[in-house]
Design an enzyme around this catalytic site. Structure first.
Site, short mmCIF file in Angstrom:
data_model
loop_
_atom_site.label_atom_id
_atom_site.label_comp_id
_atom_site.label_asym_id
_atom_site.label_seq_id
_atom_site.Cartn_x
_atom_site.Cartn_y
_atom_site.Cartn_z
N ARG A 242 0.85 -1.19 0.00
CA ARG A 242 0.00 0.00 0.00
C ARG A 242 0.89 1.24 0.00
NH1 ARG A 242 -3.64 -2.49 -1.82
NH2 ARG A 242 -5.69 -2.85 -0.91
N HIS A 290 -1.35 -0.18 -9.89
CA HIS A 290 -2.11 -1.05 -8.98
C HIS A 290 -2.65 -2.28 -9.72
CE1 HIS A 290 -4.46 -1.07 -4.94
NE2 HIS A 290 -4.23 -2.32 -5.37
P1 NAP Z 1 -2.25 -10.61 5.53
O1 NAP Z 1 -2.38 -12.08 5.28
O2 NAP Z 1 -3.19 -9.95 6.46
O3 NAP Z 1 -0.75 -10.38 6.04
C1 NAP Z 1 -0.31 -9.15 6.53
C2 NAP Z 1 1.10 -9.32 7.05
O4 NAP Z 1 1.58 -8.04 7.48
C3 NAP Z 1 1.18 -10.27 8.24
O5 NAP Z 1 2.35 -11.04 8.19
C4 NAP Z 1 1.25 -9.29 9.42
O6 NAP Z 1 1.93 -9.78 10.57
C5 NAP Z 1 2.06 -8.18 8.82
N1 NAP Z 1 1.87 -6.93 9.56
C6 NAP Z 1 0.73 -6.24 9.77
N2 NAP Z 1 0.97 -5.16 10.53
C7 NAP Z 1 2.29 -5.17 10.82
C8 NAP Z 1 3.15 -4.35 11.58
N3 NAP Z 1 2.69 -3.26 12.22
N4 NAP Z 1 4.45 -4.68 11.67
C9 NAP Z 1 4.92 -5.77 11.03
N5 NAP Z 1 4.18 -6.62 10.30
C10 NAP Z 1 2.87 -6.32 10.19
O7 NAP Z 1 -2.31 -9.79 4.17
P2 NAP Z 1 -2.00 -10.30 2.68
O8 NAP Z 1 -3.15 -11.04 2.13
O9 NAP Z 1 -0.68 -10.96 2.67
O10 NAP Z 1 -1.95 -8.89 1.92
C11 NAP Z 1 -1.00 -7.91 2.29
C12 NAP Z 1 -1.36 -6.58 1.64
O11 NAP Z 1 -1.13 -6.64 0.24
C13 NAP Z 1 -2.85 -6.21 1.73
O12 NAP Z 1 -3.16 -5.66 3.00
C14 NAP Z 1 -2.97 -5.20 0.63
O13 NAP Z 1 -2.69 -3.92 1.16
C15 NAP Z 1 -1.87 -5.60 -0.35
N6 NAP Z 1 -2.41 -6.05 -1.66
C16 NAP Z 1 -2.06 -5.38 -2.78
C17 NAP Z 1 -2.53 -5.80 -4.00
C18 NAP Z 1 -2.11 -5.11 -5.26
O14 NAP Z 1 -2.65 -5.37 -6.33
N7 NAP Z 1 -1.11 -4.24 -5.22
C19 NAP Z 1 -3.38 -6.91 -4.09
C20 NAP Z 1 -3.72 -7.57 -2.91
C21 NAP Z 1 -3.23 -7.14 -1.70
P3 NAP Z 1 1.34 -11.01 11.41
O15 NAP Z 1 1.56 -12.22 10.51
O16 NAP Z 1 2.20 -11.05 12.61
O17 NAP Z 1 -0.10 -10.72 11.67
#
Ligand code: NAP
Length: 327
Positions: A242, A290
Site C-alpha cells: 500500500r 495497482h
Molecule cells: P495478511 O495475510 O493480512 O498479512 C499481513 C502481514 O503483514 C502479516 O504477516 C502481518 O503480521 C504483517 N503486519 C501487519 N501489521 C504489521 C506491523 N505493524 N508490523 C509488522 N508486520 C505487520 O495480508 P495479505 O493477504 O498478505 O496482503 C498484504 C497486503 O497486500 C494487503 O493488505 C494489501 O494492502 C496488499 N495487496 C495489494 C494488491 C495489489 O494489487 N497491489 C493486491 C492484494 C493485496 P502477522 O503475521 O504477525 O499478523
C-alpha cells in the site's frame, strides 16, 4: 413463500432458506461477477436472491463489498451476518460507520498467483539487471554477469497470505529470503523476524525489500529515511502493498543520493497517481498502476460462497479481519 420473523424468507414446501445477498461492490463489477457468483451458489446448494440493488438493508443476509461501491454506513444492515470484501486490503472499510458485522477479506489462490508473478518478475528484472540490455541505444557490449540468486538477499516485509507465498517462490529460485511480520513466526526453512530489531536486521542485509504489509495506523510511513539508510547502498524497493507504507519524500531523497538504486511501485497514497507526482518522472522509479494482483471473479466467487456456506452451517468464517488491529 412466507417470512419467518427472525430468519427471513423461506421456500414454501422445501423448508430451505432463500438468502438475500447484496452485491455492493460497484455496478461496473456486477456483469463480471453475476454469473460466477450464481454458479458458485448453485454448486454449494445455496438458494439466494443476489442483486446489485438493495431496497431494504435490514433484509440483507450477506453483503459482498468493495470500496467505492454503494455502502458508506453499515448501521442499517441489522440482519447482515457478514461483510465479504472482494479485496485483500481492508483499510478503506474498517473505519466505515456501523461496521459491527464480521468482515472477511479476500484470500484467493488466483490473487496470490498474480502477486507471486508480479513480485518474482520485478525481483528478477532488478536481480538480472535486465534494463541494461533492453534499453541500450549505444549498443554497449558490457559482459558483466549478474550475481546468482543465492548472492542476493531479499527482505519480505509482511509474511501473511501474500508475503509468505512470494517468499517461498523467491526461495525456490535460490534467493535467501528473510521475512518480517508483526508477531513472531516459526516457518519451516524460512527465517522470520519481528519487532524493530528484526526490521533493522532484515533491511540491513537486503538488496531487495518487498513490502507486503497492510495499511494500518502502525505501518504508516514505515519505510522512512532512517530505515532506507539501513539498507545496502543501491538496494531496490518493491511496493505492491500500500502507498502509505512509504515516506514518498524520503524515498525520492534516497533515490537521488543513490542510497536506493530503484523503486518499483504498484500502490500510492493517491490513486491514480497524480500527473505531477515526482514518481512519474524519476528515472529511478517504475510505476505500475495497482495491477500486481487483481481479484478474479471465478475464483473469488468460490471464496465468497464458501464463507456464506460456512455462515449458514454455523462454522467460523474464513479470512476474518480484526477490526481493532486494522487487517
Ligand atoms: P495478511 O495475510 O493480512 O498479512 C499481513 C502481514 O503483514 C502479516 O504477516 C502481518 O503480521 C504483517 N503486519 C501487519 N501489521 C504489521 C506491523 N505493524 N508490523 C509488522 N508486520 C505487520 O495480508 P495479505 O493477504 O498478505 O496482503 C498484504 C497486503 O497486500 C494487503 O493488505 C494489501 O494492502 C496488499 N495487496 C495489494 C494488491 C495489489 O494489487 N497491489 C493486491 C492484494 C493485496 P502477522 O503475521 O504477525 O499478523
Amino acid at each position: 413463500m412466507f417470512t419467518a420473523p427472525d430468519k427471513g424468507p423461506f421456500c414454501f414446501g422445501k423448508d430451505k432458506t432463500v438468502l438475500t445477498i447484496y452485491f455492493a461492490a460497484g455496478q461496473s463489477r456486477w456483469p463480471d461477477y453475476a454469473a460466477p457468483l450464481r454458479t458458485a451458489l448453485a454448486e454449494a446448494g445455496i438458494e439466494a436472491q443476489l442483486s446489485p440493488q438493495c431496497d431494504d438493508p435490514s433484509a440483507v443476509d450477506y453483503v459482498i463489498f468493495a470500496p467505492g461501491g454503494e455502502i458508506a454506513d453499515f448501521t442499517p444492515f441489522t440482519r447482515t451476518k457478514a461483510v465479504l470484501n472482494l479485496w485483500a486490503g481492508v483499510e478503506k472499510i474498517v473505519s466505515l460507520p456501523g461496521l459491527t458485522q464480521p468482515l472477511c477479506r479476500m484470500v484467493d489462490p488466483a490473487l496470490t498467483s498474480g502477486m507471486v508473478e508480479w513480485v518474482v518478475g520485478h525481483c528478477l528484472r532488478h536481480h538480472l539487471g535486465m534494463d541494461r540490455h533492453i534499453i541500450n541505444p549505444a549498443h554497449i557490449w558490457d559482459p558483466t554477469c549478474p550475481p546468482i540468486a543465492s548472492e542476493r538477499p531479499i527482505a519480505m516485509l509482511g509474511m501473511g497470505a501474500l508475503g509468505e507465498a512470494c517468499a517461498r517462490a523467491l526461495q525456490a529460485l535460490g534467493f535467501p529470503v528473510t521475512g518480517w511480520s508483526r508477531t513472531p513466526k516459526t516457518l519451516e526453512g524460512l527465517p522470520c523476524l519481528h519487532g524493530e530489531d528484526g526490521l533493522r536486521s532484515a533491511l540491513g542485509c537486503a538488496q531487495i525489500a518487498v513490502l507486503l504489509l497492510p495499511s494500518t495506523p502502525d505501518t504508516q510511513g514505515l519505510l522512512n529515511a532512517e530505515r532506507l539508510a539501513l539498507m545496502p547502498k543501491g538496494a531496490v524497493i518493491l511496493n505492491p502493498g500500500r502507498g502509505p507504507l512509504i515516506d514518498d519524500d524520503a524515498l525520492i531523497a534516497a533515490l537521488d543520493s543513490g542510497q536506493i538504486g530503484h523503486a518499483t511501485l504498484d500502490v500510492f497514497r493517491t490513486e491514480p497517481l497524480p500527473a505531477a507526482h515526482p514518481f512519474w518522472s524519476h528515472p529511478g522509479v517504475t510505476v505500475t498502476p495497482h495491477i500486481a494482483a487483481e481479484t478474479r471473479p471465478q475464483s473469488a466467487s468460490r471464496v465468497i460462497v464458501e464463507n456464506i456456506r460456512r455462515g449458514e452451517a454455523g462454522l467460523p468464517f474464513l479470512h476474518l479481519v480484526d477490526l481493532a488491529r486494522g487487517y
